[in-house]
Design a protein around this motif. Structure first.
Motif, PDB file in Angstrom:
ATOM      1  N   ILE A  82      -2.175  -3.993  10.509  1.00 29.02           N
ATOM      2  CA  ILE A  82      -2.495  -4.414   9.294  1.00 29.02           C
ATOM      3  C   ILE A  82      -1.426  -5.287   8.735  1.00 29.02           C
ATOM      4  CG2 ILE A  82      -3.778  -3.996   6.821  1.00 29.02           C
ATOM      5  CD1 ILE A  82      -4.874  -0.932   8.632  1.00 29.02           C
ATOM      6  N   PRO A  83      -2.063  -6.419   7.948  1.00 25.18           N
ATOM      7  CA  PRO A  83      -1.173  -7.579   7.100  1.00 25.18           C
ATOM      8  C   PRO A  83      -1.289  -7.060   5.742  1.00 25.18           C
ATOM      9  CG  PRO A  83      -3.519  -8.564   7.254  1.00 25.18           C
ATOM     10  CD  PRO A  83      -3.728  -7.180   8.481  1.00 25.18           C
ATOM     11  N   ALA A  84       0.115  -5.813   5.765  1.00 28.61           N
ATOM     12  CA  ALA A  84       0.375  -5.522   4.550  1.00 28.61           C
ATOM     13  C   ALA A  84       1.412  -5.004   4.960  1.00 28.61           C
ATOM     14  CB  ALA A  84      -0.421  -4.299   3.859  1.00 28.61           C
ATOM     15  N   ARG A  85       2.148  -4.548   3.565  1.00 34.05           N
ATOM     16  CA  ARG A  85       3.196  -3.700   3.747  1.00 34.05           C
ATOM     17  C   ARG A  85       2.975  -1.650   3.131  1.00 34.05           C
ATOM     18  NH1 ARG A  85       6.358  -6.377  -0.409  1.00 34.05           N
ATOM     19  NH2 ARG A  85       4.393  -7.034  -1.290  1.00 34.05           N
ATOM     20  N   PHE A  86       3.976  -1.331   3.702  1.00 26.52           N
ATOM     21  CA  PHE A  86       3.088   0.404   3.745  1.00 26.52           C
ATOM     22  C   PHE A  86       4.058   1.235   3.367  1.00 26.52           C
ATOM     23  CE2 PHE A  86       0.079  -1.389   6.716  1.00 26.52           C
ATOM     24  CZ  PHE A  86      -1.490  -0.990   6.111  1.00 26.52           C
ATOM     25  N   LEU A  87       4.305   1.713   2.155  1.00 26.08           N
ATOM     26  CA  LEU A  87       5.015   2.299   2.032  1.00 26.08           C
ATOM     27  C   LEU A  87       4.956   3.768   1.632  1.00 26.08           C
ATOM     28  CD1 LEU A  87       8.300   1.828   0.356  1.00 26.08           C
ATOM     29  CD2 LEU A  87       6.997   2.618  -2.625  1.00 26.08           C
ATOM     30  N   VAL A  88       5.359   4.880   2.882  1.00 27.44           N
ATOM     31  CA  VAL A  88       5.320   6.147   2.998  1.00 27.44           C
ATOM     32  C   VAL A  88       5.861   7.482   2.447  1.00 27.44           C
ATOM     33  CG1 VAL A  88       3.555   7.244   4.929  1.00 27.44           C
ATOM     34  CG2 VAL A  88       4.173   5.054   5.062  1.00 27.44           C
ATOM     35  N   ASN A  89       5.569   8.117   1.728  1.00 25.26           N
ATOM     36  CA  ASN A  89       6.731   9.318   1.072  1.00 25.26           C
ATOM     37  C   ASN A  89       5.965  10.400   1.932  1.00 25.26           C
ATOM     38  OD1 ASN A  89       7.227  11.281  -0.116  1.00 25.26           O
ATOM     39  ND2 ASN A  89       5.713  11.542  -1.868  1.00 25.26           N
ATOM     40  N   VAL A 117       6.436  -1.226   7.869  1.00 27.60           N
ATOM     41  CA  VAL A 117       6.507   0.268   7.126  1.00 27.60           C
ATOM     42  C   VAL A 117       8.009   0.917   6.776  1.00 27.60           C
ATOM     43  CG1 VAL A 117       5.721   2.679   7.571  1.00 27.60           C
ATOM     44  CG2 VAL A 117       4.225   1.196   8.350  1.00 27.60           C
ATOM     45  N   HIS A 118       7.695   1.421   5.328  1.00 29.62           N
ATOM     46  CA  HIS A 118       8.922   1.954   4.805  1.00 29.62           C
ATOM     47  C   HIS A 118       8.359   3.654   4.682  1.00 29.62           C
ATOM     48  CE1 HIS A 118      12.985   1.856   2.596  1.00 29.62           C
ATOM     49  NE2 HIS A 118      12.238   2.536   2.183  1.00 29.62           N
ATOM     50  N   LEU A 119      10.024   4.375   4.917  1.00 24.41           N
ATOM     51  CA  LEU A 119       9.299   5.833   4.863  1.00 24.41           C
ATOM     52  C   LEU A 119      10.661   6.150   4.072  1.00 24.41           C
ATOM     53  CD1 LEU A 119       9.246   7.622   8.889  1.00 24.41           C
ATOM     54  CD2 LEU A 119       7.357   6.162   7.264  1.00 24.41           C
ATOM     55  N   GLY A 120      10.102   7.452   2.697  1.00 24.29           N
ATOM     56  CA  GLY A 120      10.495   7.813   1.870  1.00 24.29           C
ATOM     57  C   GLY A 120      10.913   9.293   1.610  1.00 24.29           C
ATOM     58  N   ASN A 121      11.651   9.776   1.474  1.00 22.24           N
ATOM     59  CA  ASN A 121      11.728  11.654   0.783  1.00 22.24           C
ATOM     60  C   ASN A 121      10.937  11.626  -0.571  1.00 22.24           C
ATOM     61  OD1 ASN A 121      13.622  11.097  -0.642  1.00 22.24           O
ATOM     62  ND2 ASN A 121      15.374  12.606   1.078  1.00 22.24           N
ATOM     63  N   ILE A 124       1.125  -1.649  -0.336  1.00 23.95           N
ATOM     64  CA  ILE A 124       0.071  -0.358   0.414  1.00 23.95           C
ATOM     65  C   ILE A 124       1.023   0.993  -0.032  1.00 23.95           C
ATOM     66  CG2 ILE A 124      -1.763   1.235   1.366  1.00 23.95           C
ATOM     67  CD1 ILE A 124      -2.849  -1.494   2.840  1.00 23.95           C
ATOM     68  N   TYR A 125       0.595   2.125  -0.503  1.00 24.98           N
ATOM     69  CA  TYR A 125       1.349   3.570  -0.961  1.00 24.98           C
ATOM     70  C   TYR A 125       0.404   4.392  -0.342  1.00 24.98           C
ATOM     71  CZ  TYR A 125       3.873   7.603  -3.074  1.00 24.98           C
ATOM     72  OH  TYR A 125       4.733   7.968  -3.763  1.00 24.98           O
ATOM     73  N   ILE A 126       1.842   5.253   0.602  1.00 21.45           N
ATOM     74  CA  ILE A 126       1.064   6.665   0.826  1.00 21.45           C
ATOM     75  C   ILE A 126       1.858   7.725   0.203  1.00 21.45           C
ATOM     76  CG2 ILE A 126       0.445   7.900   3.301  1.00 21.45           C
ATOM     77  CD1 ILE A 126       0.578   4.226   2.552  1.00 21.45           C
ATOM     78  N   SER A 127       0.984   8.602  -0.296  1.00 17.59           N
ATOM     79  CA  SER A 127       1.576  10.337  -0.157  1.00 17.59           C
ATOM     80  C   SER A 127       0.444  11.145  -0.087  1.00 17.59           C
ATOM     81  CB  SER A 127       2.273  10.318  -1.745  1.00 17.59           C
ATOM     82  OG  SER A 127       3.063  11.589  -1.832  1.00 17.59           O
ATOM     83  N   PHE A 128       0.961  11.901  -0.088  1.00 14.11           N
ATOM     84  CA  PHE A 128       0.047  13.397   0.374  1.00 14.11           C
ATOM     85  C   PHE A 128       0.307  14.052  -0.287  1.00 14.11           C
ATOM     86  CE2 PHE A 128      -1.462  10.875   4.224  1.00 14.11           C
ATOM     87  CZ  PHE A 128      -2.344  10.900   3.563  1.00 14.11           C
ATOM     88  N   GLY A 185       8.126  12.945   2.755  1.00 12.73           N
ATOM     89  CA  GLY A 185       9.064  14.218   1.589  1.00 12.73           C
ATOM     90  C   GLY A 185       9.732  14.712   2.877  1.00 12.73           C
ATOM     91  N   GLY A 186      10.275  15.506   3.313  1.00 12.31           N
ATOM     92  CA  GLY A 186      11.514  15.800   3.838  1.00 12.31           C
ATOM     93  C   GLY A 186      11.591  16.199   5.490  1.00 12.31           C
ATOM     94  N   PHE A 187      10.794  14.803   5.613  1.00 20.35           N
ATOM     95  CA  PHE A 187      10.062  14.760   6.998  1.00 20.35           C
ATOM     96  C   PHE A 187      10.719  13.367   7.526  1.00 20.35           C
ATOM     97  CE2 PHE A 187       7.418  18.694   5.144  1.00 20.35           C
ATOM     98  CZ  PHE A 187       7.977  19.384   6.361  1.00 20.35           C
ATOM     99  N   GLU A 188      11.727  13.210   7.560  1.00 21.33           N
ATOM    100  CA  GLU A 188      11.559  11.924   7.935  1.00 21.33           C
ATOM    101  C   GLU A 188      12.565  11.409   9.102  1.00 21.33           C
ATOM    102  OE1 GLU A 188      13.773   8.613   4.945  1.00 21.33           O
ATOM    103  OE2 GLU A 188      14.425  10.063   4.231  1.00 21.33           O
ATOM    104  N   ASP A 189      13.089  12.903   9.761  1.00 18.13           N
ATOM    105  CA  ASP A 189      13.710  12.555  10.984  1.00 18.13           C
ATOM    106  C   ASP A 189      12.225  12.909  12.005  1.00 18.13           C
ATOM    107  OD1 ASP A 189      15.674  12.397  10.319  1.00 18.13           O
ATOM    108  OD2 ASP A 189      16.454  14.534   9.786  1.00 18.13           O
ATOM    109  N   SER A 190      11.153  13.455  11.854  1.00 20.60           N
ATOM    110  CA  SER A 190      10.302  13.434  12.645  1.00 20.60           C
ATOM    111  C   SER A 190       9.327  12.006  12.955  1.00 20.60           C
ATOM    112  CB  SER A 190       8.634  14.566  11.460  1.00 20.60           C
ATOM    113  OG  SER A 190       9.363  15.111  11.075  1.00 20.60           O
TER     114      SER A 190
END
Length: 428
Positions: A289-296, A311-315, A264-268, A298-303
């Motif tokens: 939830i039994p799924a993998r989540f790729l979350v955009n 869950v995997h975060l990326g900018n 599942i991809y998440i980007s706002f 932005g430049g706020f990974e340190d938050s």
């Protein structure tokens, strides 16, 4: 030898419009044209990354791209509480101040834009924005309007008002919204019309900041979500596209510590990533939830400190390539994101916060290609239930498969580029 036509693309200072224009420019280049980009401050290098020549508007805000980015991040952060309001309630709190800022930008860049166009001497100018720049009309070549927001941007008695998030049956709500919209934008509209007058451009009716091009208008409104209009648009002047999805580098799904289940991809969008509190709450739900989540983010990974194993975060992600591999796309309703989901036959869970996101969220629900989900009034249980329901909605997937087939069979980028080149040839 015929000289390749130079096409100047001028997107607004946002990644949605900018990356939409990249898709058109890629196809223009493929068809033998010379596409170049005019860049707002803060977008230097974005289009060069795709191999296009850039022309830069001068920095006017503290002489730094970082200052421009800080300004807009501050603007959005100030308005975060307003994103929890209804579209009607956002008119005085967010929409009116945003129009004031947009008019400021149009006035500020006018002379510099005119100087750049004199230097480039394009055969056509493609404008992907919500406001008109008189310098474009004076460039000595045809200009093309790109409607990369919702189709509601082009008004019609049978189409809900722009930014309203209403459907076609709410006649009372539509009238009330239009009156309120005109009232709250009156000051910025009057100021903009005065600017147009000084530049030799005709005044626009209340609420409108951008007229249709007399030559060509490209609308990113796929057949599956298109509105029925009372006044049909001229097929010669208005060309509907089946989206406009750019070519991106392949994306390899990263290894997750928990590497099972659908992706599942998440980007706002670049602005929505500022709402770290919202995304943090959502990540807590994703862990259940039994799924993998790729979350955009932005430049706020340190938050984000505690990241669940699924869950995997990326900018930044090459979004079309990611969406193509996803089982669900959770987004803000930006037209690029909406069209990319449709293009790849992926259900959308739309959590709109402003602008045309409201219109696209409503359209996704009405047409059965996604669902609208309130960004403020939800619980962990309701979000989890909505995600699981969409993952198991076989009827929606059947509809989306047909939509994807239609869009991929009739390339929006190819039709856009061919329409522009036909216009240039006719003008020559």
């Amino acid at each position: 030898m015929t000289v390749s036509p130079t096409i100047a693309l001028f997107p607004e200072a946002g990644f949605g419009a900018g990356l939409n224009c990249v898709g058109i420019a890629q196809e223009l280049r493929h068809q033998g044209a010379n596409p170049v980009f005019i860049c707002h401050p803060g977008f230097t290098g974005v289009f060069a990354e795709y191999g296009f020549k850039e022309y830069h508007l001068p920095q006017r805000l503290k002489n730094s791209a970082e200052a421009v980015e800080d300004y807009w991040q501050g603007f959005i952060t100030t308005h975060l509480p307003h994103f929890n309001l209804t579209p009607l309630e956002q008119l005085p709190t967010y929409v009116a101040p945003t129009w004031e800022a947009i008019v400021d930008t149009a006035i500020a860049v006018e002379n510099d834009l005119g100087a750049l166009l004199d230097r480039i001497k394009p055969d056509a100018v493609l404008l992907d924005n919500v406001i008109m720049f008189p310098a474009i009309a004076k460039a000595g070549c045809p200009w093309v309007r790109i409607v990369s927001c919702a189709e509601t941007e082009i008004p019609d008695p049978a189409v809900p008002p722009y930014l309203s998030g209403l459907d076609g049956d709410d006649a009372t709500g539509r009238v009330a919204f239009k009156k309120a919209y005109d009232r709250h934008t009156r000051t910025s509209h009057a100021r903009y019309n005065e600017f147009r007058k000084k530049r030799g451009a005709a005044a626009l009716p209340p609420g409108l900041f951008l007229e249709p091009s007399p030559s060509l208008n490209l609308l990113l409104a796929p057949t599956a979500v298109r509105h029925d209009r009372e006044n049909q648009l001229s097929a010669e002047q208005f060309v509907f596209l089946e989206g406009c999805v750019r070519q991106e580098a392949p994306f390899e799904i990263p290894d997750f510590p928990v590497n099972d289940g659908p992706m599942i991809y998440i980007s706002f969008g670049s602005l929505g990533a500022i709402d770290t509190d919202l995304i943090r709450r959502m990540i807590d739900v994703f862990a259940t939830i039994p799924a993998r989540f790729l979350v955009n983010v932005g430049g706020f990974e340190d938050s984000y400190e505690h990241i669940p194993d699924n869950v995997h975060l990326g900018n930044w992600f090459p979004q079309p390539s990611v969406v193509a591999q996803s089982a669900l796309f959770i987004h803000h309703g930006g037209n690029n994101s909406f069209c990319e989901a449709l293009f790849h036959g992926v259900p959308s869970l739309v959590m709109p916060y402003c602008w045309d996101g409201h219109d696209n969220a409503r359209r996704a629900e009405v047409k059965g290609v996604g669902r609208r989900f309130d960004r403020a009034n939800w619980t962990a249980r309701s979000l989890r239930s909505e995600i699981l329901s969409l993952l198991n909605d076989d009827d929606m997937r059947v509809r989306l498969k047909a939509v994807s087939h239609q869009m991929q069979r009739h390339s929006g980028t190819q039709r856009a580029a061919q329409s522009v080149l036909d216009l240039v040839a006719k003008n020559r």
